[in-house]
Design a protein around this motif. Structure first.
Motif, PDB file in Angstrom:
ATOM      1  N   VAL A 104     -88.205-116.846 -14.461  1.00  8.03           N
ATOM      2  CA  VAL A 104     -87.618-115.576 -14.888  1.00  8.03           C
ATOM      3  C   VAL A 104     -86.105-115.650 -14.698  1.00  8.03           C
ATOM      4  CG1 VAL A 104     -87.705-113.075 -14.697  1.00  8.03           C
ATOM      5  CG2 VAL A 104     -89.724-114.440 -14.082  1.00  8.03           C
ATOM      6  N   VAL A 105     -85.382-115.521 -15.793  1.00  6.62           N
ATOM      7  CA  VAL A 105     -83.926-115.645 -15.797  1.00  6.62           C
ATOM      8  C   VAL A 105     -83.303-114.256 -15.940  1.00  6.62           C
ATOM      9  CG1 VAL A 105     -81.942-116.557 -17.071  1.00  6.62           C
ATOM     10  CG2 VAL A 105     -84.033-117.952 -16.823  1.00  6.62           C
ATOM     11  N   THR A 106     -82.329-113.951 -15.080  1.00 10.16           N
ATOM     12  CA  THR A 106     -81.505-112.758 -15.293  1.00 10.16           C
ATOM     13  C   THR A 106     -80.215-113.207 -15.970  1.00 10.16           C
ATOM     14  OG1 THR A 106     -80.564-112.945 -13.063  1.00 10.16           O
ATOM     15  CG2 THR A 106     -82.464-111.485 -13.339  1.00 10.16           C
ATOM     16  N   HIS A 107     -79.855-112.549 -17.056  1.00 10.58           N
ATOM     17  CA  HIS A 107     -78.693-112.997 -17.825  1.00 10.58           C
ATOM     18  C   HIS A 107     -77.442-113.031 -16.952  1.00 10.58           C
ATOM     19  CE1 HIS A 107     -76.515-109.182 -18.150  1.00 10.58           C
ATOM     20  NE2 HIS A 107     -77.697-108.594 -18.227  1.00 10.58           N
ATOM     21  N   PRO A 108     -76.520-113.958 -17.243  1.00  6.13           N
ATOM     22  CA  PRO A 108     -75.282-114.027 -16.467  1.00  6.13           C
ATOM     23  C   PRO A 108     -74.265-112.970 -16.909  1.00  6.13           C
ATOM     24  CG  PRO A 108     -75.346-115.789 -18.079  1.00  6.13           C
ATOM     25  CD  PRO A 108     -76.664-115.063 -18.189  1.00  6.13           C
ATOM     26  N   GLU A 109     -73.028-113.137 -16.445  1.00  4.46           N
ATOM     27  CA  GLU A 109     -71.989-112.119 -16.620  1.00  4.46           C
ATOM     28  C   GLU A 109     -71.825-111.692 -18.077  1.00  4.46           C
ATOM     29  OE1 GLU A 109     -67.835-112.010 -14.570  1.00  4.46           O
ATOM     30  OE2 GLU A 109     -67.539-112.878 -16.578  1.00  4.46           O
ATOM     31  N   ALA A 110     -71.848-110.382 -18.282  1.00  6.41           N
ATOM     32  CA  ALA A 110     -71.679-109.787 -19.612  1.00  6.41           C
ATOM     33  C   ALA A 110     -70.478-108.858 -19.606  1.00  6.41           C
ATOM     34  CB  ALA A 110     -72.943-109.029 -20.016  1.00  6.41           C
ATOM     35  N   THR A 111     -70.057-108.459 -20.808  1.00  4.43           N
ATOM     36  CA  THR A 111     -68.832-107.665 -20.934  1.00  4.43           C
ATOM     37  C   THR A 111     -68.924-106.335 -20.197  1.00  4.43           C
ATOM     38  OG1 THR A 111     -69.657-106.894 -23.091  1.00  4.43           O
ATOM     39  CG2 THR A 111     -68.089-108.732 -23.089  1.00  4.43           C
ATOM     40  N   HIS A 112     -70.111-105.734 -20.123  1.00  7.40           N
ATOM     41  CA  HIS A 112     -70.186-104.439 -19.433  1.00  7.40           C
ATOM     42  C   HIS A 112     -69.945-104.594 -17.931  1.00  7.40           C
ATOM     43  CE1 HIS A 112     -74.404-105.684 -18.665  1.00  7.40           C
ATOM     44  NE2 HIS A 112     -74.360-104.849 -17.642  1.00  7.40           N
ATOM     45  N   HIS A 113     -70.233-105.788 -17.385  1.00  6.31           N
ATOM     46  CA  HIS A 113     -69.949-106.018 -15.967  1.00  6.31           C
ATOM     47  C   HIS A 113     -68.445-105.946 -15.697  1.00  6.31           C
ATOM     48  CE1 HIS A 113     -73.878-108.560 -15.733  1.00  6.31           C
ATOM     49  NE2 HIS A 113     -74.105-107.327 -15.328  1.00  6.31           N
ATOM     50  N   VAL A 114     -67.665-106.624 -16.515  1.00  7.37           N
ATOM     51  CA  VAL A 114     -66.220-106.701 -16.255  1.00  7.37           C
ATOM     52  C   VAL A 114     -65.486-105.449 -16.735  1.00  7.37           C
ATOM     53  CG1 VAL A 114     -66.229-109.218 -16.281  1.00  7.37           C
ATOM     54  CG2 VAL A 114     -65.790-108.002 -18.402  1.00  7.37           C
ATOM     55  N   GLU A 115     -66.083-104.724 -17.668  1.00 12.14           N
ATOM     56  CA  GLU A 115     -65.453-103.493 -18.159  1.00 12.14           C
ATOM     57  C   GLU A 115     -65.782-102.286 -17.297  1.00 12.14           C
ATOM     58  OE1 GLU A 115     -66.973-103.338 -22.116  1.00 12.14           O
ATOM     59  OE2 GLU A 115     -65.629-104.910 -22.864  1.00 12.14           O
ATOM     60  N   GLY A 116     -66.745-102.436 -16.383  1.00  8.01           N
ATOM     61  CA  GLY A 116     -67.103-101.334 -15.500  1.00  8.01           C
ATOM     62  C   GLY A 116     -67.830-100.206 -16.196  1.00  8.01           C
ATOM     63  N   VAL A 117     -68.583-100.549 -17.257  1.00  9.91           N
ATOM     64  CA  VAL A 117     -69.334 -99.518 -17.966  1.00  9.91           C
ATOM     65  C   VAL A 117     -70.831 -99.726 -17.740  1.00  9.91           C
ATOM     66  CG1 VAL A 117     -67.534 -99.255 -19.700  1.00  9.91           C
ATOM     67  CG2 VAL A 117     -69.444-100.813 -20.154  1.00  9.91           C
ATOM     68  N   VAL A 118     -71.604 -98.697 -18.035  1.00 12.52           N
ATOM     69  CA  VAL A 118     -73.043 -98.731 -17.831  1.00 12.52           C
ATOM     70  C   VAL A 118     -73.676 -99.657 -18.866  1.00 12.52           C
ATOM     71  CG1 VAL A 118     -75.164 -97.349 -17.765  1.00 12.52           C
ATOM     72  CG2 VAL A 118     -73.005 -96.402 -16.877  1.00 12.52           C
ATOM     73  N   GLY A 119     -74.561-100.524 -18.402  1.00 15.88           N
ATOM     74  CA  GLY A 119     -75.242-101.458 -19.293  1.00 15.88           C
ATOM     75  C   GLY A 119     -76.412-100.806 -19.986  1.00 15.88           C
ATOM     76  N   GLY A 120     -77.592-100.895 -19.367  1.00 14.39           N
ATOM     77  CA  GLY A 120     -78.776-100.341 -20.003  1.00 14.39           C
ATOM     78  C   GLY A 120     -78.989-100.956 -21.373  1.00 14.39           C
ATOM     79  N   TRP A 121     -79.164-100.110 -22.385  1.00 17.14           N
ATOM     80  CA  TRP A 121     -79.355-100.596 -23.753  1.00 17.14           C
ATOM     81  C   TRP A 121     -78.024-100.767 -24.489  1.00 17.14           C
ATOM     82  CZ3 TRP A 121     -84.254 -97.907 -26.211  1.00 17.14           C
ATOM     83  CH2 TRP A 121     -85.378 -98.198 -25.417  1.00 17.14           C
ATOM     84  N   HIS A 122     -76.907-100.499 -23.834  1.00 21.25           N
ATOM     85  CA  HIS A 122     -75.588-100.793 -24.407  1.00 21.25           C
ATOM     86  C   HIS A 122     -75.553-102.287 -24.701  1.00 21.25           C
ATOM     87  CE1 HIS A 122     -71.304-100.916 -25.044  1.00 21.25           C
ATOM     88  NE2 HIS A 122     -71.114-101.684 -23.980  1.00 21.25           N
ATOM     89  N   ASP A 123     -75.260-102.662 -25.937  1.00 20.33           N
ATOM     90  CA  ASP A 123     -75.479-104.039 -26.377  1.00 20.33           C
ATOM     91  C   ASP A 123     -74.259-104.919 -26.104  1.00 20.33           C
ATOM     92  OD1 ASP A 123     -77.107-106.009 -27.291  1.00 20.33           O
ATOM     93  OD2 ASP A 123     -77.029-105.430 -29.402  1.00 20.33           O
ATOM     94  N   SER A 124     -74.011-105.166 -24.842  1.00 15.53           N
ATOM     95  CA  SER A 124     -72.883-106.005 -24.458  1.00 15.53           C
ATOM     96  C   SER A 124     -73.202-107.478 -24.702  1.00 15.53           C
ATOM     97  CB  SER A 124     -72.532-105.776 -22.985  1.00 15.53           C
ATOM     98  OG  SER A 124     -73.629-106.106 -22.151  1.00 15.53           O
ATOM     99  N   HIS A 125     -72.150-108.303 -24.714  1.00 13.67           N
ATOM    100  CA  HIS A 125     -72.262-109.737 -24.937  1.00 13.67           C
ATOM    101  C   HIS A 125     -71.900-110.494 -23.657  1.00 13.67           C
ATOM    102  CE1 HIS A 125     -71.984-108.149 -28.997  1.00 13.67           C
ATOM    103  NE2 HIS A 125     -72.287-109.334 -29.498  1.00 13.67           N
ATOM    104  N   LEU A 126     -72.273-111.749 -23.601  1.00 12.82           N
ATOM    105  CA  LEU A 126     -71.829-112.594 -22.501  1.00 12.82           C
ATOM    106  C   LEU A 126     -70.319-112.789 -22.577  1.00 12.82           C
ATOM    107  CD1 LEU A 126     -74.514-115.442 -22.358  1.00 12.82           C
ATOM    108  CD2 LEU A 126     -74.456-113.303 -21.061  1.00 12.82           C
ATOM    109  N   THR A 127     -69.689-112.805 -21.402  1.00 11.23           N
ATOM    110  CA  THR A 127     -68.283-113.177 -21.314  1.00 11.23           C
ATOM    111  C   THR A 127     -68.177-114.704 -21.444  1.00 11.23           C
ATOM    112  OG1 THR A 127     -68.387-113.485 -18.932  1.00 11.23           O
ATOM    113  CG2 THR A 127     -67.860-111.250 -19.723  1.00 11.23           C
ATOM    114  N   PRO A 128     -66.960-115.248 -21.595  1.00 12.37           N
ATOM    115  CA  PRO A 128     -66.835-116.710 -21.570  1.00 12.37           C
ATOM    116  C   PRO A 128     -67.448-117.329 -20.316  1.00 12.37           C
ATOM    117  CG  PRO A 128     -64.830-115.744 -22.444  1.00 12.37           C
ATOM    118  CD  PRO A 128     -65.682-114.593 -21.973  1.00 12.37           C
ATOM    119  N   ALA A 129     -67.265-116.672 -19.164  1.00 14.41           N
ATOM    120  CA  ALA A 129     -67.895-117.176 -17.937  1.00 14.41           C
ATOM    121  C   ALA A 129     -69.411-117.096 -18.048  1.00 14.41           C
ATOM    122  CB  ALA A 129     -67.413-116.377 -16.728  1.00 14.41           C
ATOM    123  N   GLY A 130     -69.922-116.048 -18.679  1.00 11.63           N
ATOM    124  CA  GLY A 130     -71.360-115.909 -18.867  1.00 11.63           C
ATOM    125  C   GLY A 130     -71.921-116.976 -19.784  1.00 11.63           C
ATOM    126  N   VAL A 131     -71.167-117.336 -20.828  1.00 11.60           N
ATOM    127  CA  VAL A 131     -71.611-118.398 -21.737  1.00 11.60           C
ATOM    128  C   VAL A 131     -71.708-119.724 -20.988  1.00 11.60           C
ATOM    129  CG1 VAL A 131     -70.966-119.752 -23.769  1.00 11.60           C
ATOM    130  CG2 VAL A 131     -70.743-117.254 -23.804  1.00 11.60           C
TER     131      VAL A 131
END
Length: 211
Positions: free
Chosen positions: A6-33
């Motif tokens: 079971v994999v939890t996705h790595p760093e996404a744009t909502h993490h660094v932007e400080g916004v709520v994730g949920g179903w907000h369709d954020s993308h992986l950051t370069p670090a996440g990729v």
């Protein structure tokens, strides 16, 4: 023997932007990729070369991107399923985390927790969230494949694990299995007793390739 990764996705744009994730369709950051590539290589090293592999993922961009990196290592196509999404936070999604924090009504210490109204319009209850994750996990685990990979979100990991150990859904109101972003959790079921083991929870050693 079945092994479920079971994999939890790595760093996404909502993490660094400080916004709520949920179903907000954020993308992986370069670090996440970069982290997704490390996750994929770590899984390739753990799964036997001759194993049949099935790959399932939440359909949101951040998880689908992670699944695509894994798929490239195994030569399989991910099955995207919206039931593996993170909890829906309704009106709060994509808004600053502070917006949600000011309105959020925490569940009671004692009493009804699964159908508790958190005070945010359109948000899923914990019961609705758990029911959809349990449903997709039931379908995945009915399949005979011995090596399965599920790419999901940090919050939904709790219900993936709860369903794995067959925790009654009405008892899951207090359950919380925490794992960092970009982690791999390994679950195993033996062929004799059919006991279900949590081999490790939230391993991120692969994210430090210098170790």
């Amino acid at each position: 023997m079945r092994t479920l990764y079971v994999v939890t996705h790595p760093e996404a744009t909502h993490h660094v932007e400080g916004v709520v994730g949920g179903w907000h369709d954020s993308h992986l950051t370069p670090a996440g990729v970069r982290a997704a590539a490390l996750i994929a290589r770590a899984l390739r090293a753990q799964v036997p070369d001759d194993a049949d592999v099935e790959l399932f993922s939440s359909d949101l961009h951040r998880t689908a991107q992670t699944a695509d990196a894994v798929a490239a290592q195994f030569g399989v196509r991910p099955t995207l399923d919206r039931r593996l999404r993170e909890k829906s936070y309704g009106q709060a999604e994509g808004r600053p985390q502070e917006w949600l924090d000011q309105r959020f009504v925490p569940p009671p210490a004692v009493g009804e927790r699964m159908d508790h109204d958190e005070g945010v319009e359109g948000a899923e209850t914990k019961a609705e969230w758990a029911q959809r994750v349990y449903a997709v996990m039931d379908e995945i685990l009915r399949r005979p494949c011995g090596s399965q990979i599920v790419v999901t979100h940090g919050g939904s990991l709790t219900f993936v694990l709860a369903s794995w150990i067959k925790m009654p859904i009405e008892s899951a109101g207090y359950a919380s299995f925490r794992a960092p972003s970009g982690s791999i959790t390994t679950l195993r079921e033996d062929d004799f007793f059919h006991n279900r083991q949590v081999v490790n929870l939230g391993d991120i050693s692969h994210l430090d390739p210098g170790r």
